[in-house]
Design an enzyme around this catalytic site. Structure first.
Site, PDB file in Angstrom:
ATOM      1  N   CYS A  90       0.674  -5.427   2.569  1.00  0.00           N
ATOM      2  CA  CYS A  90       0.105  -5.492   3.907  1.00  0.00           C
ATOM      3  C   CYS A  90      -0.468  -6.896   4.205  1.00  0.00           C
ATOM      4  CB  CYS A  90      -0.930  -4.389   4.051  1.00  0.00           C
ATOM      5  SG  CYS A  90      -1.038  -3.838   5.721  1.00  0.00           S
TER       6      CYS A  90
ATOM      7  N   HIS B  28       1.847   0.665   2.680  1.00  0.00           N
ATOM      8  CA  HIS B  28       0.922   0.867   1.557  1.00  0.00           C
ATOM      9  C   HIS B  28       1.531   1.779   0.485  1.00  0.00           C
ATOM     10  CE1 HIS B  28      -2.683  -1.119   3.080  1.00  0.00           C
ATOM     11  NE2 HIS B  28      -2.224  -0.781   4.271  1.00  0.00           N
TER      12      HIS B  28
ATOM     13  N   GLU C  93       0.307   2.521  -2.301  1.00  0.00           N
ATOM     14  CA  GLU C  93      -0.738   3.169  -3.103  1.00  0.00           C
ATOM     15  C   GLU C  93      -1.214   4.492  -2.514  1.00  0.00           C
ATOM     16  OE1 GLU C  93      -0.954   0.470  -1.308  1.00  0.00           O
ATOM     17  OE2 GLU C  93      -2.907   0.146  -0.390  1.00  0.00           O
TER      18      GLU C  93
END
Ligand code: XMP
Length: 509
Positions: free
Chosen positions: A79, A167, A169
């Protein structure tokens, strides 16, 4: 040398999650603020640049010094990290003209690229950015994109430097774990050897070397963290560790004696201190929550200091600090202003002039539990709900008296025992009862009563930062309400708290 992945934090709310995902692969990693990069040596196998609430277009954009990283170590920008690698190296980042929040699907994936090896076509990813990359520098290659985000991911030619604008994660990125694994294990070639067992072996030997024949003192609380610290130190230095367990009179019913007995069984050299009267008398007439916390914190330090001073030649103070506490205090955004004055032992080292050892300083809570499991610590400790340092004092709204403590202990005991009997205890993250400064009218037999109201609180959470109220079965709530009112003298009404955090908090004070 412990191999690791370095995570540079630009202030994203997800930075800790990146660290957790890497550790789930049994690869060790550490988070550093983007402007406090440690020396880049052979132990660092790769670097991840986190997201950020800031924009690379801001005048005050966060600029890391990547001189010893970019083109030298494998790097992955996530990001903001990706936008940084584009914007400051000849590309362009602009405000996006359409929504780039939430779910999206990768329409284009270059599966020949190692980062996307075995990632399925059309896989769902999670976007969360107001800016977007509109032009890539010349030597960059697009390796994935969505309908709206053309440059979803890129690689720099001839360098192991990657950027992804989504993202990986977060849970909603379906194959995020695979992408992180591709980066950490295949591209960085980090060894997956960081396990609870390896942590125990290396920590015990480090503690032995560091402490030698010195004496160490540790405050036990009955919680997971201090129990794991005590077990590690007990293994490393045995009787040179003295543990101190203070009874502040604000613990759960029978907790002091039960926990003390378990500690003795575990072979700890533990001193129990009955300081109930001191705490209670200092709290007399106090109703303001932060004042309660401060009085308890100060008293703990005094009692602990006095006991520790009786031990000859103590050099070290051990503490159960864990990684989220550390990250909180070194975070890019600075220590959060919103937290309560939680860490009651915070003032100890200054007063006592001891050197501090914090063996769990780099572990997340679930990792502490896994280490505890490896050390054969019983589930009574490992699965115990969190309990605040100031104990029942912040669950008695208003002034504290011995009588109120006793009433609340009874109510709490019924609640917790019933959760256990009904196999609900492990499904709830934290539970407890609150004694309200409210009397309500009731009838018992033919008589009108005017007695206390108690509130029950049970929440689901992963870290206590956010929480939802637990949807306990109605039948259970109904039984428990009857049981409390029939058994605890002085209580004639039970209510159940259905507030989530935020905007409420878990504790009422
Ligand atoms: P809140 O009420 O802030 O609680 O939502 C979040 C978590 O922190 C615990 N808590 C404390 N723990 N000292 C502590 O050691 C404190 O003063 C304190 N206040 C809240 C709370 O029980 C929950 O787990």
């Amino acid at each position: 040398m412990q191999e690791k992945i370095l995570i540079l934090d630009f202030g994203s709310q997800y930075t800790q999650l990146i660290a957790r995902r890497v550790r789930e692969l049994n690869v060790y990693c550490e988070i550093f603020p983007y402007n406090k990069i440690p020396k880049i040596d052979d132990s660092i196998k790769g670097v991840i640049l986190s997201g950020s609430p800031f924009s690379v277009r801001d005048k005050n954009a966060l600029i890391p010094d990547l001189l010893n990283i970019k083109g030298i170590k494998p790097a992955l920008g996530v990001c903001y990290g990706a936008q940084y690698l584009a914007h400051f190296y000849g590309g362009k980042v602009s405000p996006s003209d359409h929504r780039e929040y939430g779910r999206a699907n990768l329409k284009f994936i270059d599966n020949t690229n190692e980062l996307f090896k075995d990632v399925s076509a059309n896989t769902q990813v999670w976007m969360s950015h107001a800016d977007t990359i509109t032009k890539l520098p010349d030597n960059y290659k697009v390796i994935a994109g969505t309908d709206d985000v053309k440059f979803g991911a890129f690689k720099i030619n001839d360098e192991e430097t990657y950027g992804i604008q989504f993202h990986p994660e977060v849970y909603h990125t379906q194959e995020g774990k695979k992408i992180i694994k591709n980066f950490v294990v295949d591209i960085c070639q980090a060894k997956q050897d960081w396990t609870p067992a390896s942590f125990v072996t290396s920590t015990v030997s480090e503690l032995k070397n560091k402490i030698g024949n010195d004496k160490v003192v540790l405050g036990l609380s009955g919680g997971v963290d201090s129990t794991v610290v005590a077990t590690l130190l007990n293994k490393a230095i045995g009787k040179n560790l003295t543990c101190i367990f203070v009874d502040n009179g604000l613990l759960r019913k029978n907790e002091y004696s039960q926990v003390m007995a378990s500690y003795k069984k575990m072979g700890f050299n533990v001193i129990g201190v009955d300081a109930k009267n001191k705490f209670l008398s200092d709290l007399k007439n106090v109703s303001e929550p932060e004042t309660k916390r401060k009085i308890i914190g100060r008293n703990f330090i005094e009692v602990f200091d006095k006991e520790a001073n009786k031990i000859q030649n103590v050099k070290w103070l051990a503490q159960g600090t864990i990684y989220p506490d550390v990250i909180e205090s070194i975070s890019v955004k600075g220590p959060s202003a919103t937290i309560k004055s939680h860490h009651n032992v915070g003032g100890l080292p200054d007063v006592m002039k001891l050197q501090v050892i914090e063996p769990l300083k780099l572990l997340f809570k679930d990792e502490v539990r896994r280490v505890g499991k490896t050390l054969n610590i019983s589930d009574d400790f490992l699965k115990r709900h969190p309990f605040p340092g100031p104990g029942l004092s912040i669950r008695i709204i208003g002034k504290i008296t011995q009588e109120k403590i006793s009433v609340l202990q009874e109510v709490d005991d019924i609640f917790i025992s019933c959760l256990k009997e009904n196999k609900l205890y492990d499904k709830v993250w934290q539970a407890g009862a609150i004694l309200l400064p409210v009397q309500s009218v009731g009838v018992m037999g033919d008589e009108r009563t005017y007695e206390n109201v108690v509130a029950l609180r049970a929440v689901s959470s992963t870290d206590g930062m956010t929480a939802d109220w637990s949807h306990l079965p109605y039948e259970f709530l109904s039984n428990i309400s009857n049981k409390i009112i029939n058994n605890v003298k002085g209580v004639n009404r039970v209510v159940f708290d259905i507030s989530s955090k935020p905007p409420a908090t878990i504790e009422w004070e």
